[in-house]
Design a protein around this motif. Structure first.
Motif: not given
Length: 319
Positions: A252-260
């Motif tokens: 989950i962390e890998d996904l959301v920290f790439k988003l704005d």
């Protein structure tokens, strides 16, 4: 995912006046520091309020030096007893005008249960008792907190206005207090697969995909979460809280920290269902721009303005 606050902290913040019932049973005899009509405030009440105040100061001033923290706590200490007296008067005033918070009390207790990943109210009660606290005293402390909030909002809050220029001025004067690590504020919509066969699992995935498509087409995420999410966060519009790196599952962390801000993940398969997440706010490491902390500043100014008016509301009428 870790809850935004620990179980102990929730109980600490809500127990500032919960010892009265225990004293009425003759369990503890201790020093009375104030009498407020037919109620009393004890040394234990004052100690709990002090602990809660210190935790609030640390939370509000995360970028402060130890000296700044101590100065803020010393300033708050000056009105600590007065604040407890005010709360007692506000509770009495709320009861006098017929305010009831029983429905909100049940909702708030359930929210605390959900935020601490407890399966039901029995488990919540057990956790409270494990801390050596009376469940009824804890519940009464929460009730008093809600009564105070309701009477303040009814008689004071609607008259308080916060201007944009005030927010900007406060931000310029307190920038160091808005230093943050990298964080994301998240919401979720979750569709369960528990107890379902292969056809049911496929249907759950289809439902999650349809909800994601609706959000992408412009439907309101919060309303969809309230109506269709199977997660424990549904009543809060899918609100999960604010997370730093290391507080989420790695995938989950890998996904959301790439988003704005405002962006969505794709459908994620979890052990018990399908979900997708929305980044409500994204905080880059460092001092945050004003638009990211505007709501926080507004809350601080609101309570700073409301305090003098609250004192007037809490004060008993002259004889």
């Amino acid at each position: 995912m870790k809850p935004a606050k620990s179980l102990l902290l929730f109980f600490l913040l809500l127990l500032s006046s919960a010892s009265l019932a225990a004293q009425s049973k003759g369990v503890v005899i201790e020093e009375i520091v104030a009498r407020v009509n037919n109620e009393i405030i004890t040394t234990s009440d004052l100690a709990r309020a002090r602990s809660a105040m210190q935790e609030d100061v640390r939370s509000d001033c995360r970028g402060c030096t130890p000296g700044q923290l101590q100065a803020a706590m010393t300033e708050k200490e000056k009105t600590l007893l007065r604040d407890l007296i005010d709360q007692s008067l506000l509770v009495q005033r709320a009861k006098d005008v017929g305010i009831s918070v029983e429905t909100e009390l049940i909702r708030r207790m359930d929210q605390i249960r959900q935020q601490n990943n407890l399966k039901d109210m029995d488990e919540l009660e057990s956790k409270i008792r494990e801390l050596g606290l009376s469940f009824e005293d804890w519940k009464d402390g929460l009730r008093k907190s809600l009564l105070s909030q309701q009477i303040i909002q009814k008689e004071v809050g609607s008259r308080v206005q916060i201007g944009r220029d005030e927010i900007s001025k406060y931000y310029d004067e307190h920038k160091s207090e808005f230093h943050r690590p990298e964080q994301v504020a998240l919401r979720e919509i979750f569709v369960t697969t528990e107890g379902k066969d292969e056809a049911g699992i496929a249907e759950a995935e289809k439902k999650a995909r349809n909800l994601l498509d609706r959000v992408n087409r412009g439907d309101d995420f919060i309303e969809l979460a309230k109506r269709y999410s199977d997660g424990s966060t549904a009543q809060r519009g899918g609100e999960l809280g604010i997370f730093e790196r290391g507080q989420l599952d790695q995938a989950i962390e890998d996904l959301v920290f790439k988003l704005d801000r405002g962006q969505l993940t794709d459908i994620v398969r979890a052990k018990t269902g399908f979900l997708f997440l929305k980044v409500e706010v994204r905080y880059e490491a460092g001092i945050q721009p004003m638009d990211k902390v505007e709501g926080e500043i507004q809350n601080r100014l609101y309570f700073a303005k409301i305090e003098p008016a609250m004192r007037t509301t809490a004060s008993p009428p002259p004889p």
